[in-house]
Enzyme design. Structure first.
Site, PDB file in Angstrom:
ATOM      1  N   ARG A 103      48.858 -34.787  28.782  1.00 39.11           N
ATOM      2  CA  ARG A 103      49.074 -34.069  27.605  1.00 39.11           C
ATOM      3  C   ARG A 103      48.254 -35.239  26.729  1.00 39.11           C
ATOM      4  O   ARG A 103      49.636 -36.477  27.151  1.00 39.11           O
ATOM      5  CB  ARG A 103      50.373 -33.786  27.541  1.00 39.11           C
ATOM      6  CG  ARG A 103      50.907 -33.208  25.780  1.00 39.11           C
ATOM      7  CD  ARG A 103      51.540 -32.381  25.479  1.00 39.11           C
ATOM      8  NE  ARG A 103      52.675 -32.465  26.400  1.00 39.11           N
ATOM      9  CZ  ARG A 103      53.769 -33.296  26.180  1.00 39.11           C
ATOM     10  NH1 ARG A 103      53.429 -33.236  24.185  1.00 39.11           N
ATOM     11  NH2 ARG A 103      55.138 -33.222  25.983  1.00 39.11           N
ATOM     12  N   ARG A 150      38.373 -32.535  15.958  1.00 37.91           N
ATOM     13  CA  ARG A 150      39.483 -32.125  15.831  1.00 37.91           C
ATOM     14  C   ARG A 150      39.846 -31.462  14.335  1.00 37.91           C
ATOM     15  O   ARG A 150      40.496 -29.930  13.909  1.00 37.91           O
ATOM     16  CB  ARG A 150      41.286 -32.272  16.053  1.00 37.91           C
ATOM     17  CG  ARG A 150      40.910 -31.761  18.226  1.00 37.91           C
ATOM     18  CD  ARG A 150      40.840 -30.607  18.426  1.00 37.91           C
ATOM     19  NE  ARG A 150      42.205 -29.951  17.856  1.00 37.91           N
ATOM     20  CZ  ARG A 150      43.604 -29.936  17.677  1.00 37.91           C
ATOM     21  NH1 ARG A 150      44.107 -30.504  18.394  1.00 37.91           N
ATOM     22  NH2 ARG A 150      44.566 -29.228  16.996  1.00 37.91           N
ATOM     23  N   TYR A 185      58.366 -21.193  27.392  1.00 41.32           N
ATOM     24  CA  TYR A 185      58.025 -21.075  25.851  1.00 41.32           C
ATOM     25  C   TYR A 185      58.510 -19.580  25.973  1.00 41.32           C
ATOM     26  O   TYR A 185      58.633 -19.636  24.828  1.00 41.32           O
ATOM     27  CB  TYR A 185      57.019 -22.137  25.910  1.00 41.32           C
ATOM     28  CG  TYR A 185      56.968 -23.421  26.662  1.00 41.32           C
ATOM     29  CD1 TYR A 185      57.450 -23.878  25.078  1.00 41.32           C
ATOM     30  CD2 TYR A 185      56.336 -23.699  27.421  1.00 41.32           C
ATOM     31  CE1 TYR A 185      57.557 -25.065  24.776  1.00 41.32           C
ATOM     32  CE2 TYR A 185      56.406 -25.355  27.386  1.00 41.32           C
ATOM     33  CZ  TYR A 185      56.318 -25.605  26.188  1.00 41.32           C
ATOM     34  OH  TYR A 185      56.650 -27.294  26.261  1.00 41.32           O
ATOM     35  N   ASP A 192      45.086 -26.299  27.030  1.00 41.28           N
ATOM     36  CA  ASP A 192      46.827 -26.197  27.353  1.00 41.28           C
ATOM     37  C   ASP A 192      47.267 -25.410  27.752  1.00 41.28           C
ATOM     38  O   ASP A 192      47.081 -24.232  28.677  1.00 41.28           O
ATOM     39  CB  ASP A 192      47.277 -25.631  26.476  1.00 41.28           C
ATOM     40  CG  ASP A 192      48.314 -26.724  25.924  1.00 41.28           C
ATOM     41  OD1 ASP A 192      49.166 -27.903  25.157  1.00 41.28           O
ATOM     42  OD2 ASP A 192      49.452 -25.702  25.799  1.00 41.28           O
ATOM     43  N   ARG A 212      45.228 -37.859  21.850  1.00 40.59           N
ATOM     44  CA  ARG A 212      45.381 -38.315  20.769  1.00 40.59           C
ATOM     45  C   ARG A 212      45.841 -39.019  19.782  1.00 40.59           C
ATOM     46  O   ARG A 212      45.580 -39.747  18.623  1.00 40.59           O
ATOM     47  CB  ARG A 212      46.553 -37.547  20.530  1.00 40.59           C
ATOM     48  CG  ARG A 212      46.433 -35.780  20.086  1.00 40.59           C
ATOM     49  CD  ARG A 212      47.759 -35.189  19.206  1.00 40.59           C
ATOM     50  NE  ARG A 212      49.113 -36.178  19.837  1.00 40.59           N
ATOM     51  CZ  ARG A 212      50.181 -35.108  19.214  1.00 40.59           C
ATOM     52  NH1 ARG A 212      49.842 -34.194  17.857  1.00 40.59           N
ATOM     53  NH2 ARG A 212      51.528 -35.511  19.299  1.00 40.59           N
TER      54      ARG A 212
HETATM   55  O1  CP3 Z   1      44.922 -35.292  27.506  1.00 37.68           O
HETATM   56  C1  CP3 Z   1      44.636 -34.201  27.365  1.00 37.68           C
HETATM   57  O2  CP3 Z   1      44.868 -33.752  26.266  1.00 37.68           O
HETATM   58  C2  CP3 Z   1      44.907 -32.650  28.642  1.00 37.68           C
HETATM   59  C3  CP3 Z   1      45.414 -31.907  28.253  1.00 37.68           C
HETATM   60  C4  CP3 Z   1      46.238 -31.197  27.768  1.00 37.68           C
HETATM   61  C5  CP3 Z   1      47.102 -30.528  26.845  1.00 37.68           C
HETATM   62  N1  CP3 Z   1      48.092 -30.332  26.996  1.00 37.68           N
HETATM   63  C6  CP3 Z   1      46.477 -30.619  25.200  1.00 37.68           C
HETATM   64  C7  CP3 Z   1      47.004 -30.893  24.075  1.00 37.68           C
HETATM   65  C8  CP3 Z   1      47.534 -31.003  28.766  1.00 37.68           C
HETATM   66  C9  CP3 Z   1      47.248 -31.621  30.769  1.00 37.68           C
HETATM   67  C10 CP3 Z   1      48.581 -30.750  28.355  1.00 37.68           C
HETATM   68  C11 CP3 Z   1      49.605 -29.877  29.298  1.00 37.68           C
HETATM   69  C12 CP3 Z   1      50.811 -29.441  28.496  1.00 37.68           C
HETATM   70  N2  CP3 Z   1      51.152 -28.859  27.691  1.00 37.68           N
HETATM   71  C13 CP3 Z   1      51.893 -29.030  29.150  1.00 37.68           C
HETATM   72  C14 CP3 Z   1      52.379 -30.144  30.058  1.00 37.68           C
HETATM   73  C15 CP3 Z   1      51.968 -31.558  30.070  1.00 37.68           C
HETATM   74  C16 CP3 Z   1      53.096 -32.712  29.739  1.00 37.68           C
HETATM   75  O3  CP3 Z   1      53.046 -32.735  28.625  1.00 37.68           O
HETATM   76  O4  CP3 Z   1      54.232 -32.140  30.488  1.00 37.68           O
HETATM   77  C17 CP3 Z   1      52.826 -29.146  28.184  1.00 37.68           C
HETATM   78  C18 CP3 Z   1      54.246 -28.459  28.412  1.00 37.68           C
HETATM   79  C19 CP3 Z   1      52.462 -28.952  26.842  1.00 37.68           C
HETATM   80  C20 CP3 Z   1      52.399 -27.693  26.054  1.00 37.68           C
HETATM   81  C21 CP3 Z   1      51.982 -28.623  24.234  1.00 37.68           C
HETATM   82  N3  CP3 Z   1      51.577 -28.401  24.078  1.00 37.68           N
HETATM   83  C22 CP3 Z   1      52.825 -29.665  24.055  1.00 37.68           C
HETATM   84  C23 CP3 Z   1      54.453 -29.658  24.273  1.00 37.68           C
HETATM   85  C24 CP3 Z   1      52.156 -30.003  22.850  1.00 37.68           C
HETATM   86  C25 CP3 Z   1      52.754 -31.325  22.147  1.00 37.68           C
HETATM   87  C26 CP3 Z   1      52.976 -31.005  20.546  1.00 37.68           C
HETATM   88  C27 CP3 Z   1      53.271 -32.253  19.803  1.00 37.68           C
HETATM   89  O5  CP3 Z   1      51.793 -31.778  18.887  1.00 37.68           O
HETATM   90  O6  CP3 Z   1      53.728 -33.097  19.910  1.00 37.68           O
HETATM   91  C28 CP3 Z   1      51.129 -29.300  23.291  1.00 37.68           C
HETATM   92  C29 CP3 Z   1      50.201 -28.984  21.937  1.00 37.68           C
HETATM   93  C30 CP3 Z   1      48.683 -30.144  22.933  1.00 37.68           C
HETATM   94  N4  CP3 Z   1      47.971 -30.294  24.471  1.00 37.68           N
HETATM   95  C31 CP3 Z   1      48.293 -31.623  22.499  1.00 37.68           C
HETATM   96  C32 CP3 Z   1      47.064 -31.830  23.108  1.00 37.68           C
HETATM   97  C33 CP3 Z   1      45.893 -32.504  22.685  1.00 37.68           C
HETATM   98  C34 CP3 Z   1      48.235 -31.841  20.548  1.00 37.68           C
HETATM   99  C35 CP3 Z   1      47.809 -30.729  19.862  1.00 37.68           C
HETATM  100  C36 CP3 Z   1      46.895 -32.120  18.972  1.00 37.68           C
HETATM  101  O7  CP3 Z   1      45.835 -32.940  18.648  1.00 37.68           O
HETATM  102  O8  CP3 Z   1      47.863 -31.548  17.550  1.00 37.68           O
END
Ligand code: CP3
Length: 319
Positions: A2, A15, A126, A51, A6
């Site tokens: 994840r 984005r 969630y 996601d 960013r």
């Molecule tokens: O590198 C990547 O971008 C791979 C794609 C990816 C995303 N989410 C994109 C994302 C992956 C593999 C995930 C998995 C994900 N999402 C998990 C499991 C992995 C882990 O980290 O434990 C979980 C728990 C989530 C739920 C989620 N989505 C969270 C906790 C967040 C972060 C919120 C924040 O801004 O702090 C997201 C948002 C998210 N998912 C972003 C991305 C690139 C950030 C969005 C943005 O750009 O604002």
């Protein structure tokens, strides 16, 4: 993992003004964003930009991904009646993901694409809490206090997750990762009783798919063995457990993935190099090792350090 993207200016640019869920639904954007870290860092595999909540939004749940917070669910699921708002999905409900995977496989050539999904427990957290949580109070209250509802909810989530992953495999991903990010909130006994059977439905349901299955969680030192047994080929390990210790727990049948602390990337190159070499050395006691961070990339990470880290891992592991 994840947020790898960013830390990249090109990601923030593409984005601009486009919500997270909307970006995940646009195959052209998914393709471009997935390719960005591959081009920049020369990593050995791409991870699909999506996601874990994408399939539950496709299942009819009203939710949003809020920047800086994470997934937020408008009406949390807390009763049997609420469960009706989470309907099973078909491949058609996530056809935009299949389309993105097909575009990516064509672009990536020999570089493998890793698909992924959230595991039933982490998705349930969630849905029940309504958003991120530190204590998982409502989640655990349902798990212990309303076991029938819990079983129905996790069963439904396992079904949705399996359909989501089978769709990705059919479209061409080379490996899948099941993220049970928050399973570390549980004891081993409760994990085995309330959660593992549902994760096993997903992982074992992919046994015939012929792609490696990676199973990851955070704070899972006491769960590593069970997470392997659930049906994984590779167990993801966070930075708290050294990979040689993890391998003793997981056993000789499964590879490990991990586990550099993402915070190390802020400590200067000498520390990054020392710690990455340690991780690679400890990974040698496992039957296979996928080098990775122990959790997601922090958005403030210097992309130059990531590029250098990938080059170092290539150099050391080639020997
Ligand atoms: O590198 C990547 O971008 C791979 C794609 C990816 C995303 N989410 C994109 C994302 C992956 C593999 C995930 C998995 C994900 N999402 C998990 C499991 C992995 C882990 O980290 O434990 C979980 C728990 C989530 C739920 C989620 N989505 C969270 C906790 C967040 C972060 C919120 C924040 O801004 O702090 C997201 C948002 C998210 N998912 C972003 C991305 C690139 C950030 C969005 C943005 O750009 O604002």
């Amino acid at each position: 993992m994840r947020q790898a993207g960013r830390s990249l200016p090109e990601y923030r640019k593409i984005r601009e003004g486009i919500g997270m869920l909307e970006s995940c639904r646009r195959p052209d954007l998914v393709t471009e964003i997935t390719l960005q870290p591959v081009r920049r860092h020369d990593v050995d595999a791409a991870i699909l930009f999506s996601d874990i909540v994408v399939p539950i939004a496709a299942a009819g749940v009203d939710l949003d991904i809020v920047a800086g917070t994470g997934p937020v669910v408008a009406e949390p699921i807390r009763s049997a009646a609420d469960l009706e708002r989470l309907r099973p999905i078909t491949a058609d409900d996530v056809d935009f993901v299949a389309e993105a995977v097909r575009l990516l496989v064509a672009e990536l050539g020999a570089t493998p694409l890793i698909g992924f999904a959230g595991a039933p427990f982490t998705l349930a957290s969630y849905l029940i809490e309504g958003g991120p949580s530190r204590t998982y109070l409502k989640t655990k209250a349902m798990m212990y206090g309303a076991p029938d509802l819990w079983e129905a909810l996790l069963g439904r989530l396992a079904e949705i997750t399996l359909t989501f992953l089978r769709t990705q495999v059919a479209a061409g991903v080379s490996a899948v990762q099941l993220f049970d990010s928050w399973a570390g909130a549980l004891s081993e006994a409760d994990y085995r009783r309330y959660v593992m059977p549902h994760s096993a439905t997903v992982l074992r349901g992919l046994a015939e798919a012929g792609v490696p299955r990676i199973h990851f969680g955070v704070g899972t030192a006491v769960l590593l063995e069970a997470m392997g047994e659930a049906g994984a080929d590779v167990v993801g390990v966070d930075w708290r457990t050294p990979l040689d210790v993890a391998t003793k727990r997981i056993g000789p049948e499964r590879a490990v993935q991990g586990n550099l602390d993402p915070a190390i990337l802020f400590a200067g190159w000498d520390v990054v190099e020392r710690e990455a070499r340690r991780v690679l050395e400890q990974g040698r006691s496992a039957p296979g090792h996928v080098f990775n961070l122990g959790h997601g990339v922090m958005p403030e990470t210097d992309p130059e350090i990531l590029t250098r880290l990938v080059a170092l891992v290539h150099e050391v592991s080639a020997r």
